[in-house]
Design a protein around this motif. Structure first.
Motif, PDB file in Angstrom:
ATOM      1  N   PHE A   1       2.351  -7.017 -10.714  1.00  0.00           N
ATOM      2  CA  PHE A   1       1.096  -6.271 -10.576  1.00  0.00           C
ATOM      3  C   PHE A   1       0.252  -6.833  -9.431  1.00  0.00           C
ATOM      4  O   PHE A   1      -0.188  -6.085  -8.546  1.00  0.00           O
ATOM      5  CB  PHE A   1       0.325  -6.336 -11.895  1.00  0.00           C
ATOM      6  CG  PHE A   1      -1.077  -5.805 -11.823  1.00  0.00           C
ATOM      7  CD1 PHE A   1      -1.318  -4.442 -11.783  1.00  0.00           C
ATOM      8  CD2 PHE A   1      -2.161  -6.669 -11.787  1.00  0.00           C
ATOM      9  CE1 PHE A   1      -2.613  -3.945 -11.710  1.00  0.00           C
ATOM     10  CE2 PHE A   1      -3.458  -6.190 -11.711  1.00  0.00           C
ATOM     11  CZ  PHE A   1      -3.690  -4.825 -11.674  1.00  0.00           C
ATOM     12  N   LEU A   2       0.027  -8.129  -9.435  1.00  0.00           N
ATOM     13  CA  LEU A   2      -0.859  -8.742  -8.434  1.00  0.00           C
ATOM     14  C   LEU A   2      -0.303  -8.584  -7.021  1.00  0.00           C
ATOM     15  O   LEU A   2      -1.039  -8.229  -6.084  1.00  0.00           O
ATOM     16  CB  LEU A   2      -1.072 -10.223  -8.761  1.00  0.00           C
ATOM     17  CG  LEU A   2      -1.874 -10.520 -10.042  1.00  0.00           C
ATOM     18  CD1 LEU A   2      -1.885 -12.006 -10.337  1.00  0.00           C
ATOM     19  CD2 LEU A   2      -3.287  -9.974  -9.932  1.00  0.00           C
ATOM     20  N   ILE A   3       0.995  -8.841  -6.856  1.00  0.00           N
ATOM     21  CA  ILE A   3       1.592  -8.716  -5.521  1.00  0.00           C
ATOM     22  C   ILE A   3       1.547  -7.268  -5.052  1.00  0.00           C
ATOM     23  O   ILE A   3       1.221  -6.984  -3.889  1.00  0.00           O
ATOM     24  CB  ILE A   3       3.038  -9.263  -5.519  1.00  0.00           C
ATOM     25  CG1 ILE A   3       3.011 -10.775  -5.725  1.00  0.00           C
ATOM     26  CG2 ILE A   3       3.741  -8.917  -4.201  1.00  0.00           C
ATOM     27  CD1 ILE A   3       4.385 -11.414  -5.816  1.00  0.00           C
ATOM     28  N   SER A   4       1.844  -6.339  -5.938  1.00  0.00           N
ATOM     29  CA  SER A   4       1.828  -4.913  -5.566  1.00  0.00           C
ATOM     30  C   SER A   4       0.444  -4.484  -5.103  1.00  0.00           C
ATOM     31  O   SER A   4       0.294  -3.812  -4.072  1.00  0.00           O
ATOM     32  CB  SER A   4       2.272  -4.048  -6.753  1.00  0.00           C
ATOM     33  OG  SER A   4       3.611  -4.299  -7.098  1.00  0.00           O
ATOM     34  N   ILE A   5      -0.580  -4.864  -5.860  1.00  0.00           N
ATOM     35  CA  ILE A   5      -1.942  -4.404  -5.561  1.00  0.00           C
ATOM     36  C   ILE A   5      -2.465  -5.001  -4.257  1.00  0.00           C
ATOM     37  O   ILE A   5      -3.212  -4.353  -3.515  1.00  0.00           O
ATOM     38  CB  ILE A   5      -2.894  -4.743  -6.734  1.00  0.00           C
ATOM     39  CG1 ILE A   5      -2.430  -4.051  -8.006  1.00  0.00           C
ATOM     40  CG2 ILE A   5      -4.314  -4.334  -6.405  1.00  0.00           C
ATOM     41  CD1 ILE A   5      -2.138  -2.567  -7.857  1.00  0.00           C
ATOM     42  N   PHE A   6      -2.043  -6.230  -3.937  1.00  0.00           N
ATOM     43  CA  PHE A   6      -2.540  -6.870  -2.713  1.00  0.00           C
ATOM     44  C   PHE A   6      -1.688  -6.528  -1.490  1.00  0.00           C
ATOM     45  O   PHE A   6      -2.228  -6.356  -0.387  1.00  0.00           O
ATOM     46  CB  PHE A   6      -2.599  -8.393  -2.902  1.00  0.00           C
ATOM     47  CG  PHE A   6      -3.783  -8.846  -3.698  1.00  0.00           C
ATOM     48  CD1 PHE A   6      -5.054  -8.838  -3.156  1.00  0.00           C
ATOM     49  CD2 PHE A   6      -3.628  -9.265  -5.012  1.00  0.00           C
ATOM     50  CE1 PHE A   6      -6.156  -9.251  -3.888  1.00  0.00           C
ATOM     51  CE2 PHE A   6      -4.725  -9.679  -5.759  1.00  0.00           C
ATOM     52  CZ  PHE A   6      -5.992  -9.665  -5.202  1.00  0.00           C
ATOM     53  N   VAL A   7      -0.374  -6.448  -1.665  1.00  0.00           N
ATOM     54  CA  VAL A   7       0.513  -6.291  -0.512  1.00  0.00           C
ATOM     55  C   VAL A   7       0.673  -4.834  -0.091  1.00  0.00           C
ATOM     56  O   VAL A   7       0.674  -4.522   1.114  1.00  0.00           O
ATOM     57  CB  VAL A   7       1.906  -6.915  -0.815  1.00  0.00           C
ATOM     58  CG1 VAL A   7       2.884  -6.632   0.326  1.00  0.00           C
ATOM     59  CG2 VAL A   7       1.769  -8.411  -1.039  1.00  0.00           C
ATOM     60  N   ILE A   8       0.811  -3.925  -1.044  1.00  0.00           N
ATOM     61  CA  ILE A   8       1.088  -2.514  -0.710  1.00  0.00           C
ATOM     62  C   ILE A   8       0.025  -1.923   0.213  1.00  0.00           C
ATOM     63  O   ILE A   8       0.360  -1.307   1.242  1.00  0.00           O
ATOM     64  CB  ILE A   8       1.262  -1.673  -1.993  1.00  0.00           C
ATOM     65  CG1 ILE A   8       2.581  -2.045  -2.674  1.00  0.00           C
ATOM     66  CG2 ILE A   8       1.226  -0.174  -1.677  1.00  0.00           C
ATOM     67  CD1 ILE A   8       2.793  -1.386  -4.032  1.00  0.00           C
ATOM     68  N   PRO A   9      -1.289  -2.067  -0.067  1.00  0.00           N
ATOM     69  CA  PRO A   9      -2.291  -1.487   0.858  1.00  0.00           C
ATOM     70  C   PRO A   9      -2.284  -2.122   2.245  1.00  0.00           C
ATOM     71  O   PRO A   9      -2.755  -1.508   3.215  1.00  0.00           O
ATOM     72  CB  PRO A   9      -3.630  -1.761   0.144  1.00  0.00           C
ATOM     73  CG  PRO A   9      -3.275  -2.010  -1.280  1.00  0.00           C
ATOM     74  CD  PRO A   9      -1.941  -2.669  -1.243  1.00  0.00           C
ATOM     75  N   MET A  10      -1.761  -3.353   2.363  1.00  0.00           N
ATOM     76  CA  MET A  10      -1.702  -3.994   3.678  1.00  0.00           C
ATOM     77  C   MET A  10      -0.592  -3.392   4.537  1.00  0.00           C
ATOM     78  O   MET A  10      -0.698  -3.365   5.771  1.00  0.00           O
ATOM     79  CB  MET A  10      -1.437  -5.496   3.502  1.00  0.00           C
ATOM     80  CG  MET A  10      -2.597  -6.249   2.849  1.00  0.00           C
ATOM     81  SD  MET A  10      -2.153  -7.958   2.424  1.00  0.00           S
ATOM     82  CE  MET A  10      -1.745  -8.601   4.042  1.00  0.00           C
ATOM     83  N   ILE A  11       0.462  -2.898   3.899  1.00  0.00           N
ATOM     84  CA  ILE A  11       1.608  -2.356   4.647  1.00  0.00           C
ATOM     85  C   ILE A  11       1.511  -0.844   4.803  1.00  0.00           C
ATOM     86  O   ILE A  11       1.749  -0.298   5.877  1.00  0.00           O
ATOM     87  CB  ILE A  11       2.916  -2.738   3.927  1.00  0.00           C
ATOM     88  CG1 ILE A  11       3.058  -4.268   3.883  1.00  0.00           C
ATOM     89  CG2 ILE A  11       4.129  -2.108   4.619  1.00  0.00           C
ATOM     90  CD1 ILE A  11       4.197  -4.761   3.037  1.00  0.00           C
ATOM     91  N   TRP A  12       1.155  -0.152   3.716  1.00  0.00           N
ATOM     92  CA  TRP A  12       1.007   1.313   3.759  1.00  0.00           C
ATOM     93  C   TRP A  12      -0.476   1.623   3.593  1.00  0.00           C
ATOM     94  O   TRP A  12      -1.027   1.537   2.487  1.00  0.00           O
ATOM     95  CB  TRP A  12       1.811   1.967   2.635  1.00  0.00           C
ATOM     96  CG  TRP A  12       3.287   1.761   2.762  1.00  0.00           C
ATOM     97  CD1 TRP A  12       4.170   2.506   3.488  1.00  0.00           C
ATOM     98  CD2 TRP A  12       4.077   0.730   2.131  1.00  0.00           C
ATOM     99  NE1 TRP A  12       5.445   2.014   3.353  1.00  0.00           N
ATOM    100  CE2 TRP A  12       5.429   0.933   2.527  1.00  0.00           C
ATOM    101  CE3 TRP A  12       3.793  -0.328   1.278  1.00  0.00           C
ATOM    102  CZ2 TRP A  12       6.450   0.105   2.091  1.00  0.00           C
ATOM    103  CZ3 TRP A  12       4.806  -1.146   0.846  1.00  0.00           C
ATOM    104  CH2 TRP A  12       6.122  -0.931   1.251  1.00  0.00           C
ATOM    105  N   LYS A  13      -1.122   1.976   4.660  1.00  0.00           N
ATOM    106  CA  LYS A  13      -2.571   2.178   4.646  1.00  0.00           C
ATOM    107  C   LYS A  13      -2.927   3.455   3.877  1.00  0.00           C
ATOM    108  O   LYS A  13      -2.190   4.445   3.889  1.00  0.00           O
ATOM    109  CB  LYS A  13      -3.104   2.289   6.077  1.00  0.00           C
ATOM    110  CG  LYS A  13      -2.780   1.078   6.953  1.00  0.00           C
ATOM    111  CD  LYS A  13      -3.437  -0.193   6.441  1.00  0.00           C
ATOM    112  CE  LYS A  13      -3.171  -1.366   7.377  1.00  0.00           C
ATOM    113  NZ  LYS A  13      -3.710  -2.627   6.846  1.00  0.00           N
ATOM    114  N   PHE A  14      -4.096   3.412   3.225  1.00  0.00           N
ATOM    115  CA  PHE A  14      -4.604   4.593   2.510  1.00  0.00           C
ATOM    116  C   PHE A  14      -5.010   5.677   3.516  1.00  0.00           C
ATOM    117  O   PHE A  14      -5.416   5.381   4.622  1.00  0.00           O
ATOM    118  CB  PHE A  14      -5.815   4.221   1.644  1.00  0.00           C
ATOM    119  CG  PHE A  14      -5.440   3.448   0.415  1.00  0.00           C
ATOM    120  CD1 PHE A  14      -4.700   4.044  -0.599  1.00  0.00           C
ATOM    121  CD2 PHE A  14      -5.826   2.129   0.277  1.00  0.00           C
ATOM    122  CE1 PHE A  14      -4.363   3.336  -1.740  1.00  0.00           C
ATOM    123  CE2 PHE A  14      -5.495   1.412  -0.861  1.00  0.00           C
ATOM    124  CZ  PHE A  14      -4.755   2.015  -1.870  1.00  0.00           C
TER     125      PHE A  14
END
Length: 517
Positions: free
Chosen positions: A504-517
């Motif tokens: 959960f923690l890695i997904s929430i922090f890393v995903i927005p850094m790689i795939w921008k909203f």
């Protein structure tokens, strides 16, 4: 709320309840819901059947055959024997040596055959070096899950979400795109298992009939362990109602179910998928039922297997590498420009690989239907239809509005966390593909209403739907090792909950850094 939204809500609630109670196989439960949507007009016949022709679903079917080809080549069995330390060692040293390569293998092969092959070998090895097998079997299942989230083909869920993304009109995932976040979760998960699993997992729970020796064996029978599969005809029946000896010519001496071991009053024990039976059987039992989907795994404590030629082993590995490299190179922009009329994707190369394996008899082509898990395919096909029904009825939009209002001041990051939690709870209670089907249209609607890119939400569904660590229910490999290791439900909760939190923690922090909203 119109009647269609209310009907979808009630149907989905009934579906989740039926999946939790395990009243039928997941495929039949989802198919029932889809037929109900067809009857009331929420789905057209075309929409109902679209999932059965989806590229993602067909790719999963082909990958079952590729995995079976690699399994029957004997390559995996030879590999794990080389990974296991010889002589005196410790639990942590052995885990460090074997778990990372297993995670790597499971990134490219179906998780179930990996666990089916490795689990009995690891158990026998642990007994031979006087280490508790219980320290290795849950980590074995977990690392196959961790490896699977790193590639498009590592788990059927990634391919299901990929298919839904394409159907929604967006660009799908490339071979290693999900690995941009999956690799961080896998590394963190492995480090966590190395550091804490030895302390959190129970010491060996010894098998009753191993210690009692062969003198107990009637005649020329020997000890066999059989893990029950979804097609076992005695599921949800007691041994008294289902005459195992009459059906299979073997005598049940012990049942391992839900972390409990039953050796007395066996006629009253109810059988479930994933239970392990300890049998007295003759030499014909494993050859007769070894390739049947009635049992997920058979083990007789013997290393003796039918010899496989080195040529067949290397051909199987060569074809697997061809498939992976071909699909990776085929997605490069330069290749797409050079061959614009052909899509050289995973579907293209898995089709070629499967046909070559069949004609070179890496798996028996006359028995190919036995190696495909039809229930998983029906579940996947119906998942597409259910997702469409949630969109057609307006149910997805309604849920998305409520989710957005809950996190109105926090923005898309909070919504990403909510989508992860919803998907992860579903995957622990039901199945990973059904969880993805329920979450996808809601995530798409949330992104649309916010006016942001939906890609981060698609990726988080892939991560959350596969992160089934806290219960043996959501993932078949957890069920398999539960029976073999006589684990209790609480063993999975104790070791798995921190892994869920890490994901959960890695997904929430890393995903927005790689795939921008």
């Amino acid at each position: 709320m119109n009647y269609e939204i209310l009907f979808v809500l009630l149907a989905l609630a009934g579906m989740v309840a039926a999946l939790i109670w395990d009243r039928m196989r997941p495929g039949m439960i989802l198919l029932t819901v889809v037929v109900l949507f067809l009857v009331v007009g929420i789905l057209t016949p075309k929409e109902m059947l679209e999932g059965f022709s989806n590229k993602g679903m067909i790719t999963v079917a082909m990958l079952f055959l590729v995995s079976e080809g690699v399994r029957q080549s004997g390559a995996l069995g030879q590999l794990i024997k080389k990974l296991l330390p010889e002589g005196k060692t410790t639990v942590v040293k052995a885990q460090v040596r074997m778990l990372p390569p297993i995670a790597f293998i499971s990134a490219f092969l179906n998780n179930t055959p990996v666990v089916v092959i490795f689990a009995p070998i690891i158990k026998r090895w642990a007994e031979s070096v006087k280490l508790p097998a219980t320290k290795f079997l849950i980590p074995l299942s977990y690392v196959t899950i961790l490896g699977g989230i790193c590639t498009l083909i590592g788990t059927s869920t990634n391919l299901v979400v990929h298919g839904m993304v394409l159907d929604a009109g967006y660009e799908g995932f490339t071979m290693f795109e999900l690995g941009k976040v999956g690799i961080f979760i896998a590394i963190a998960g492995l480090l966590y298992l190395f550091a804490f699993s030895n302390k959190l997992l129970p010491d060996s729970r010894q098998d009753t009939y191993v210690d009692e020796g062969e003198e107990e064996s009637p005649g020329n029978l020997h000890r066999v362990e059989a893990v029950l599969g979804s097609r076992f005809p005695g599921i949800n029946k007691t041994l008294g109602e289902f005459n195992f000896t009459r059906h299979y010519g073997a005598i049940v001496k012990e049942v391992k179910s839900g972390g409990e071991r039953f050796t007395h009053d066996l006629d009253k024990v109810t059988l479930h998928e994933g239970d392990t039976l300890v049998l007295w059987a003759d030499d014909s039992f494993i050859p007769t039922w070894g390739e049947s989907s009635v049992f997920l795994m058979l083990a007789n404590g013997s290393e003796n297997t039918e010899p496989v030629s080195k040529g067949k082993r290397w051909l199987a590995l060569g074809l697997l590498i061809f498939m992976i490299v071909g699909a990776t190179v085929g997605e490069l922009p330069a290749v797409k420009e050079a061959i614009p009329n052909m899509r050289l994707d995973m579907f293209f190369f898995v089709c070629i690989t499967t046909i070559i394996m069949a004609w070179t008899k890496i798996f028996p082509p006359k028995k190919y239907t036995k190696y495909i898990s039809w229930d998983i395919l029906i579940t996947i096909a119906c998942a597409f239809a259910i997702s469409k029904a949630m969109e057609n009825s307006g149910f997805a939009d309604l849920v998305a509005k409520h989710i957005i209002s809950m996190a109105d001041d926090l923005g898309p990051y909070a919504l990403l966390a909510i989508i992860f939690i919803i998907t992860n709870v579903f995957t622990e209670l039901i199945t990973n593909n059904a969880a993805a089907a329920l979450s996808f249209p809601i995530a798409l609607s949330v992104a649309t209403q916010l006016g942001v890119s939906p890609t981060p939400f698609f990726v988080v569904i892939c991560m959350a739907a596969s992160a089934s660590f806290s219960s043996p229910i959501g993932y078949q490999t957890n069920l398999i090792v539960q029976g073999i290791g006589s684990y209790k439900f609480t063993d999975f909760v104790r070791v798995g909950l921190p892994l869920n939190l890490i994901s959960f923690l890695i997904s929430i922090f890393v995903i927005p850094m790689i795939w921008k909203f």
